[in-house]
Design a protein around this motif. Structure first.
Motif, mmCIF file in Angstrom:
data_model
loop_
_atom_site.group_PDB
_atom_site.id
_atom_site.type_symbol
_atom_site.label_atom_id
_atom_site.label_comp_id
_atom_site.label_asym_id
_atom_site.label_seq_id
_atom_site.Cartn_x
_atom_site.Cartn_y
_atom_site.Cartn_z
ATOM 1 N N LYS A 34 -14.642 -2.995 5.960
ATOM 2 C CA LYS A 34 -14.710 -1.624 5.472
ATOM 3 C C LYS A 34 -15.551 -0.828 6.461
ATOM 4 O O LYS A 34 -16.693 -1.200 6.743
ATOM 5 C CB LYS A 34 -15.370 -1.631 4.098
ATOM 6 N N VAL A 80 0.801 -1.227 0.000
ATOM 7 C CA VAL A 80 0.000 0.000 0.000
ATOM 8 C C VAL A 80 0.835 1.278 0.000
ATOM 9 O O VAL A 80 0.300 2.369 -0.140
ATOM 10 C CB VAL A 80 -0.987 0.029 1.197
ATOM 11 N N ILE A 97 0.246 3.828 -2.954
ATOM 12 C CA ILE A 97 -1.127 4.147 -3.341
ATOM 13 C C ILE A 97 -1.358 5.637 -3.108
ATOM 14 O O ILE A 97 -1.086 6.161 -2.030
ATOM 15 C CB ILE A 97 -2.144 3.302 -2.546
ATOM 16 N N ASP A 98 -1.852 6.297 -4.130
ATOM 17 C CA ASP A 98 -2.047 7.744 -4.075
ATOM 18 C C ASP A 98 -3.470 8.083 -3.626
ATOM 19 O O ASP A 98 -4.244 8.686 -4.370
ATOM 20 C CB ASP A 98 -1.747 8.358 -5.444
ATOM 21 N N LYS A 99 -3.804 7.648 -2.418
ATOM 22 C CA LYS A 99 -5.111 7.939 -1.821
ATOM 23 C C LYS A 99 -4.898 8.223 -0.350
ATOM 24 O O LYS A 99 -4.032 7.623 0.280
ATOM 25 C CB LYS A 99 -6.067 6.744 -1.955
ATOM 26 N N GLU A 154 -6.818 -8.872 -2.346
ATOM 27 C CA GLU A 154 -8.177 -8.464 -2.009
ATOM 28 C C GLU A 154 -8.196 -7.099 -1.324
ATOM 29 O O GLU A 154 -9.089 -6.287 -1.569
ATOM 30 C CB GLU A 154 -8.859 -9.512 -1.130
ATOM 31 N N LEU A 212 -6.039 -4.695 -1.832
ATOM 32 C CA LEU A 212 -5.794 -3.713 -2.890
ATOM 33 C C LEU A 212 -7.035 -3.473 -3.748
ATOM 34 O O LEU A 212 -7.321 -2.334 -4.133
ATOM 35 C CB LEU A 212 -4.607 -4.145 -3.761
ATOM 36 N N LYS A 213 -7.795 -4.523 -4.030
ATOM 37 C CA LYS A 213 -9.043 -4.370 -4.775
ATOM 38 C C LYS A 213 -10.017 -3.459 -4.049
ATOM 39 O O LYS A 213 -10.647 -2.593 -4.646
ATOM 40 C CB LYS A 213 -9.724 -5.730 -5.006
ATOM 41 N N GLU A 214 -10.151 -3.662 -2.733
ATOM 42 C CA GLU A 214 -11.080 -2.858 -1.957
ATOM 43 C C GLU A 214 -10.613 -1.411 -1.832
ATOM 44 O O GLU A 214 -11.429 -0.496 -1.863
ATOM 45 C CB GLU A 214 -11.311 -3.476 -0.570
ATOM 46 N N ILE A 215 -9.324 -1.200 -1.692
ATOM 47 C CA ILE A 215 -8.792 0.171 -1.644
ATOM 48 C C ILE A 215 -9.063 0.885 -2.952
ATOM 49 O O ILE A 215 -9.436 2.061 -2.974
ATOM 50 C CB ILE A 215 -7.292 0.172 -1.311
ATOM 51 N N GLU A 216 -8.920 0.189 -4.048
ATOM 52 C CA GLU A 216 -9.180 0.773 -5.359
ATOM 53 C C GLU A 216 -10.634 1.250 -5.487
ATOM 54 O O GLU A 216 -10.919 2.247 -6.139
ATOM 55 C CB GLU A 216 -8.863 -0.247 -6.458
ATOM 56 N N LYS A 217 -11.560 0.563 -4.839
ATOM 57 C CA LYS A 217 -12.984 0.922 -4.899
ATOM 58 C C LYS A 217 -13.309 2.189 -4.100
ATOM 59 O O LYS A 217 -14.351 2.790 -4.320
ATOM 60 C CB LYS A 217 -13.844 -0.223 -4.361
#
Length: 70
Positions: A46, A6, A9-11, A62, A64-69
């Motif tokens: 979440k 992570v 990740i730019d969030k 998984e 990373l998938k959820e962070i992307e959402k």
């Protein structure tokens, strides 16, 4: 492992990584997304709500998938 995944990740997101599923509700309630590990599995959650149970080898992809959402 998770920290490396992570890092770039730019969030602006708070990620919790818990060693025990029991701690999820108390200690990680304010996290946007998180993982709580158990016996050879983990719960991905979440905002304090459990999304699903996953196997240990699915934790990073998984998460990373959820962070992307978000």
């Amino acid at each position: 492992m998770i920290e490396d995944a992570v890092r770039d990740i730019d969030k602006n997101v708070k990620v919790a990584v818990m060693g025990c599923v029991v701690n999820r509700t108390g200690e990680a309630m304010e996290a946007a997304i998180g993982i709580a590990e158990g016996d050879e599995s983990a719960g991905i959650f979440k905002k304090g709500r459990v999304l699903r149970k996953i196997s240990e080898d699915e934790i990073v992809p998984e998460l990373l998938k959820e962070i992307e959402k978000l």
